[in-house]
Design an enzyme around this catalytic site. Structure first.
Site, PDB file in Angstrom:
ATOM      1  N   CYS A 197       0.769  -1.247   0.000  1.00 33.85           N
ATOM      2  CA  CYS A 197       0.000   0.000   0.000  1.00 33.85           C
ATOM      3  C   CYS A 197       0.798   1.294   0.000  1.00 33.85           C
ATOM      4  CB  CYS A 197      -0.973  -0.013   1.162  1.00 33.85           C
ATOM      5  SG  CYS A 197      -0.223  -0.447   2.743  1.00 33.85           S
TER       6      CYS A 197
ATOM      7  N   HIS B 261      -1.198   6.910   5.327  1.00 31.12           N
ATOM      8  CA  HIS B 261      -0.130   5.906   5.371  1.00 31.12           C
ATOM      9  C   HIS B 261       1.142   6.327   4.650  1.00 31.12           C
ATOM     10  CE1 HIS B 261       0.659   1.313   5.861  1.00 31.12           C
ATOM     11  NE2 HIS B 261       0.972   2.019   6.944  1.00 31.12           N
TER      12      HIS B 261
END
Length: 498
Positions: A98, A148
């Protein structure tokens, strides 16, 4: 699930808002400054420029859409989007996990160049992001959902206003964000103020994004909106209604697919809202996933491809993707190989911005010509580097190195062998030699980028943070007593609390 060959043959022919914010502040005080003054942006924005919405799912595999005839999952809103836009059947995430892919979206560069070697690594503030570029070009910018890129690991917690890698530092005027994946009834951060939300995480993120879009639309402001979902990343917790179609599946698979139902619904909410606001025609919506599908989910997540998330095989890299822009794109399906690194240069090209807005070497190419007509072949190969592995996709051929140190390469013919079963180096020695040379040379350039040679300083900022768990961050510790019983956080206090 149809076979991969069946899916590829088909691909060559044309085939409720539930969340409201219940706001309360848990003690983190946001910056004293008010909302960005965007009145000057309106004057700077040229007439006719499209609004831009980037939507990314979290761990959705290539095969997990209704338009690929998934055996249990229905995605009517993605299907409608694909019928009205450019469906890209060979679209690749910038990396097989990710955070690296998110870095590639924002920078147009391979993840290792940007300092994001794996999940939970921080994006270097020395990087130029598409959000900053578009903000300078007159767009109002917003981020909603999973971030993130601030170097924190663990389930998503609200992003602190003191975090020197929060979305605002990378060009986002407004943001309602969490550090990582997030699920039902999430606790999020509105520019540093903590807020408790109710409902499925996809509905929550999209509700906030649409509120942002509505405000910019009413003010006649061009906008750049990034919606990064937390679904269908584990842990899974879907609404009872969304679970009903999957009663025969095991618990994890049932909730995994239930989360995808909610995600698809939020896509429908977005499309309906753009039409209600009267701005759908000139709004570009670009949807994709951040990496390949997960193992141990039934039915299969990757449509018969080899590998899963974390792998440089097709199952770890190839993801579903659609670009919808009614004013410009005529509906069709393409097998042109493209990737998340192409998003930055494409948007720069669409807006006729100077190439100098991207001061560092890009790995992507502009897909603007593809929006108007089919392109026979890609001139610039797509490179990948992750965890000492590397790959290079050059149209039908893919070169893979499972270990860069050993310099052992395998060549696949994706046109005839999409599941990567047979090494064809002996049949195509010149192709293998050419691609090996290109991959080695590209890898050397990445090494220079990793060392910071792309930046004016010639080095990496010495204050760039190393990956760490949010349980190790002092500014979060005052909230531990409040959070230790939350279902999504409880496991971290058992093993990692410090």
């Amino acid at each position: 699930m149809p076979s991969i060959n069946t899916l590829l043959i088909r691909s060559r022919s044309r085939m409720v808002l539930v969340a409201t914010a219940a706001t309360f502040i848990l003690g983190v005080i946001a910056n004293a400054a008010g909302d960005e003054d965007v009145s000057s942006n309106a004057a700077a924005a040229a007439n006719g420029r499209p609004n831009i919405v980037l939507v990314m799912t979290d761990d959705q595999g290539w095969g997990q859409t209704g338009y690929y005839n998934h055996p249990v999952l229905k995605t009517p809103y993605l299907d409608a989007m694909s019928e009205n836009g450019l469906r890209m059947d060979r679209f690749y995430a910038g990396a097989p996990v990710c955070s690296p892919t998110r870095a590639s979206v924002l920078t147009g560069r391979s993840n290792d160049r940007t300092g994001v070697q794996s999940h939970g690594y921080a994006l270097r503030r020395q990087e130029t992001t598409i959000a900053s570029v578009l903000k300078d070009a007159g767009y109002v910018t917003g981020h909603f959902g999973k971030w993130h890129l601030n170097g924190l690991r663990g389930a998503g917690v609200p992003v602190l206003h003191t975090d020197n890698h929060h979305p605002g530092h990378f060009g986002f005027d407004q943001w309602v964000s969490v550090t990582n994946f997030f699920d039902r009834d999430p606790l999020m951060s509105r520019r540093g103020k903590f807020e408790q939300f109710t409902g499925d995480s996809s509905d929550v993120a999209m509700t906030e994004a649409i509120d942002f879009i509505s405000r910019q639309s009413k003010a006649n402001q061009p906008f750049f909106t990034v919606v990064w979902f937390g679904s269908p990343h584990s842990p899974w917790l879907a609404d009872d209604e969304d679970l009903k179609p999957f009663a025969s599946l095991d618990k994890d698979s049932r909730h995994h697919y239930g989360e995808l139902v909610a995600m698809d619904r939020s896509i429908g909410t977005l499309r309906d809202s753009l039409r209600r606001l009267g701005i759908a025609e000139n709004t570009l919506v670009w949807y994709c996933s951040d990496n390949g599908g997960l193992p141990k989910i039934t039915p299969d997540t990757v449509g018969g491809l080899r590998g899963n998330k974390g792998s440089l095989y097709e199952g770890g890299l190839r993801v579903p993707a659609i670009v919808e822009w009614p004013a410009t794109i005529q509906p069709r399906v393409t097998n042109y190989p493209a990737c998340t690194m192409d998003i930055f240069p494409t948007l720069v090209d669409l807006l006729s911005l100077a190439p100098s807005v991207a001061p560092n070497p890009l790995d992507g190419v502009s897909l603007k010509p593809l929006f108007h007509e089919e392109i026979e072949s890609r001139e610039k190969p797509i490179p990948f580097r992750f965890s000492n592995k590397a790959a290079l996709i050059d149209n039908d051929f893919k070169l893979l190195a499972e270990n860069l140190d050993r310099s052992k390469f395998v060549l696949y013919d994706l046109n005839n062998d999409p599941t990567e079963t047979t090494d064809v180096t002996a049949e195509h020695p010149q192709v293998a030699k050419r691609m090996q040379k290109s991959l080695v040379e590209w890898n050397e350039s990445v090494k220079a980028s990793v060392a910071g040679k792309d930046y004016p300083e010639g080095r990496v900022d010495p204050d760039h943070p190393e990956p760490r768990w949010w349980t190790e961050v002092e500014d979060y510790k005052p909230f531990f007593d409040q959070w230790q019983d939350r279902w999504e956080y409880a496991r971290y206090f058992k093993t990692k609390r410090k």
